[in-house]
Design a protein around this motif. Structure first.
Motif, PDB file in Angstrom:
ATOM      1  N   GLN A  51      56.436 120.393  53.278  1.00 54.81           N
ATOM      2  CA  GLN A  51      57.384 119.279  53.398  1.00 54.81           C
ATOM      3  C   GLN A  51      58.793 119.836  53.282  1.00 54.81           C
ATOM      4  OE1 GLN A  51      56.367 115.584  51.211  1.00 54.81           O
ATOM      5  NE2 GLN A  51      54.766 116.806  50.250  1.00 54.81           N
ATOM      6  N   LEU A  52      59.707 119.216  53.991  1.00 48.79           N
ATOM      7  CA  LEU A  52      61.110 119.647  53.936  1.00 48.79           C
ATOM      8  C   LEU A  52      62.008 118.451  53.696  1.00 48.79           C
ATOM      9  CD1 LEU A  52      59.698 121.241  56.690  1.00 48.79           C
ATOM     10  CD2 LEU A  52      61.688 122.637  56.178  1.00 48.79           C
ATOM     11  N   ARG A  53      63.136 118.697  53.040  1.00 49.25           N
ATOM     12  CA  ARG A  53      64.152 117.648  52.953  1.00 49.25           C
ATOM     13  C   ARG A  53      65.537 118.276  52.899  1.00 49.25           C
ATOM     14  NH1 ARG A  53      63.737 114.599  47.067  1.00 49.25           N
ATOM     15  NH2 ARG A  53      64.056 116.412  45.735  1.00 49.25           N
ATOM     16  N   SER A  54      66.496 117.558  53.487  1.00 51.55           N
ATOM     17  CA  SER A  54      67.882 118.027  53.519  1.00 51.55           C
ATOM     18  C   SER A  54      68.730 117.089  52.685  1.00 51.55           C
ATOM     19  CB  SER A  54      68.396 118.028  54.952  1.00 51.55           C
ATOM     20  OG  SER A  54      67.544 118.808  55.753  1.00 51.55           O
ATOM     21  N   LYS A  55      69.931 117.533  52.401  1.00 49.59           N
ATOM     22  CA  LYS A  55      70.893 116.669  51.707  1.00 49.59           C
ATOM     23  C   LYS A  55      71.337 115.552  52.659  1.00 49.59           C
ATOM     24  CE  LYS A  55      71.925 118.844  47.723  1.00 49.59           C
ATOM     25  NZ  LYS A  55      71.499 118.210  46.480  1.00 49.59           N
ATOM     26  N   THR A  56      71.607 114.376  52.110  1.00 46.67           N
ATOM     27  CA  THR A  56      72.163 113.290  52.919  1.00 46.67           C
ATOM     28  C   THR A  56      73.653 113.565  53.131  1.00 46.67           C
ATOM     29  OG1 THR A  56      72.747 111.976  50.988  1.00 46.67           O
ATOM     30  CG2 THR A  56      70.543 111.615  51.907  1.00 46.67           C
ATOM     31  N   LYS A  57      74.275 112.781  54.002  1.00 44.68           N
ATOM     32  CA  LYS A  57      75.721 112.963  54.266  1.00 44.68           C
ATOM     33  C   LYS A  57      76.546 112.808  52.983  1.00 44.68           C
ATOM     34  CE  LYS A  57      76.071 111.974  59.173  1.00 44.68           C
ATOM     35  NZ  LYS A  57      75.031 111.132  59.763  1.00 44.68           N
ATOM     36  N   LEU A  58      76.046 111.988  52.062  1.00 42.87           N
ATOM     37  CA  LEU A  58      76.779 111.773  50.801  1.00 42.87           C
ATOM     38  C   LEU A  58      76.419 112.808  49.729  1.00 42.87           C
ATOM     39  CD1 LEU A  58      76.482 107.872  50.650  1.00 42.87           C
ATOM     40  CD2 LEU A  58      78.482 109.203  51.316  1.00 42.87           C
ATOM     41  N   GLY A  59      75.538 113.744  50.110  1.00 46.62           N
ATOM     42  CA  GLY A  59      75.219 114.820  49.160  1.00 46.62           C
ATOM     43  C   GLY A  59      74.011 114.562  48.288  1.00 46.62           C
ATOM     44  N   GLY A  60      73.367 113.384  48.459  1.00 48.25           N
ATOM     45  CA  GLY A  60      72.155 113.096  47.676  1.00 48.25           C
ATOM     46  C   GLY A  60      70.940 113.753  48.321  1.00 48.25           C
ATOM     47  N   ALA A  61      69.790 113.653  47.659  1.00 50.60           N
ATOM     48  CA  ALA A  61      68.556 114.219  48.209  1.00 50.60           C
ATOM     49  C   ALA A  61      67.995 113.265  49.263  1.00 50.60           C
ATOM     50  CB  ALA A  61      67.544 114.423  47.090  1.00 50.60           C
ATOM     51  N   GLY A  62      67.663 113.805  50.426  1.00 46.83           N
ATOM     52  CA  GLY A  62      67.089 112.985  51.497  1.00 46.83           C
ATOM     53  C   GLY A  62      65.605 112.743  51.271  1.00 46.83           C
ATOM     54  N   GLN A  63      64.967 112.093  52.231  1.00 45.88           N
ATOM     55  CA  GLN A  63      63.518 111.830  52.160  1.00 45.88           C
ATOM     56  C   GLN A  63      62.752 113.104  52.528  1.00 45.88           C
ATOM     57  OE1 GLN A  63      61.682 108.751  51.662  1.00 45.88           O
ATOM     58  NE2 GLN A  63      63.625 108.092  50.801  1.00 45.88           N
ATOM     59  N   TRP A  64      61.611 113.323  51.876  1.00 44.83           N
ATOM     60  CA  TRP A  64      60.735 114.440  52.253  1.00 44.83           C
ATOM     61  C   TRP A  64      60.107 114.138  53.608  1.00 44.83           C
ATOM     62  CZ3 TRP A  64      60.668 119.047  50.064  1.00 44.83           C
ATOM     63  CH2 TRP A  64      61.042 119.187  48.722  1.00 44.83           C
ATOM     64  N   GLN A  65      60.117 115.113  54.510  1.00 44.99           N
ATOM     65  CA  GLN A  65      59.471 114.998  55.819  1.00 44.99           C
ATOM     66  C   GLN A  65      58.244 115.902  55.830  1.00 44.99           C
ATOM     67  OE1 GLN A  65      60.679 112.842  58.148  1.00 44.99           O
ATOM     68  NE2 GLN A  65      62.304 112.329  56.684  1.00 44.99           N
ATOM     69  N   VAL A  66      57.072 115.337  56.148  1.00 49.25           N
ATOM     70  CA  VAL A  66      55.836 116.131  56.172  1.00 49.25           C
ATOM     71  C   VAL A  66      55.760 116.884  57.499  1.00 49.25           C
ATOM     72  CG1 VAL A  66      53.309 116.049  56.125  1.00 49.25           C
ATOM     73  CG2 VAL A  66      54.628 114.514  54.663  1.00 49.25           C
ATOM     74  N   GLU A  67      55.626 118.220  57.402  1.00 47.96           N
ATOM     75  CA  GLU A  67      55.493 119.031  58.621  1.00 47.96           C
ATOM     76  C   GLU A  67      54.046 119.490  58.809  1.00 47.96           C
ATOM     77  OE1 GLU A  67      57.120 123.345  59.624  1.00 47.96           O
ATOM     78  OE2 GLU A  67      58.756 121.889  59.592  1.00 47.96           O
TER      79      GLU A  67
END
Length: 202
Positions: A51-67
């Protein structure tokens, strides 16, 4: 070379490991704040989930994406009819082997000659079509995108059994080498056992 860049990103990331339920769980934190979480079968060293996740535009933790692996079903199911529908719908998921990237489409009962699976190099994706127009799916191979490797039609094969379509894409040599190097690195990590953590908290 892109393969080298991805390899260096993995090596330079902050990694923590945990051993639990026969799995090696590894968490990667990259310099840009993005994260990756992987689980490997301790017995076979096969990748079970990613699973991967990136920072949101506001710097918070984004949603986990299942790969890779199965997405956890949503906890909220409003009605019984919704549950029944979900059971019979085709389910698309990725489940790799050591030698191949592999995808499964469950709950898809049509005979083998119904399916056409093609590689679209210009779009950098694979497409599943059925002659009866009942199923269509476009999917990419992020591992090849990260390493900027071309998609090859010859690497693709598929079979059908038990209402499941199984699509395999033979991993290129560069990916196999990278995965072997990474596994050697991961085995050097001092993985804590989940049991140990529990002992300390008692």
């Amino acid at each position: 070379m892109a393969v080298q860049r991805w390899s260096e990103l993995l090596k330079s990331s902050k990694k923590t490991a945990l051993i639990s339920d026969g799995k090696r769980k590894v968490h990667y934190l990259f310099a840009d704040g993005s994260e990756m979480a992987e689980e490997y079968d301790m017995r076979t060293d096969e990748l079970v989930s990613r699973q991967l996740r990136s920072k949101t535009k506001l710097g918070g933790a984004g949603q986990w994406q299942v790969e890779v692996g199965e997405a956890k079903p949503s906890a909220v199911l409003s009605t019984e009819t919704e549950i029944k529908e979900n059971i019979s719908n085709p389910v698309f998921m990725r489940k790799d082997t050591k030698a191949s990237f592999q995808w499964r489409v469950r709950n898809i009962p049509y005979p083998l000659d119904t399916y056409s699976i093609s590689v679209e190099p210009s779009e950098r994706c694979c497409i599943i079509r059925t002659t009866n127009k009942k199923y269509f799916k476009k999917f990419s191979i992020p591992d090849l995108d990260r390493c900027q490797l071309p998609l090859e039609s010859a690497a693709l094969s598929f079979s059908h059994a038990n209402n499941t379509l199984i699509i395999s894409y033979k991993k290129p040599r560069e990916v196999l080498t990278l995965e072997q190097e990474l596994m050697r690195e991961l085995k050097k990590l001092k993985g804590t056992n989940e049991g140990d953590v529990d002992c300390k908290t008692q």
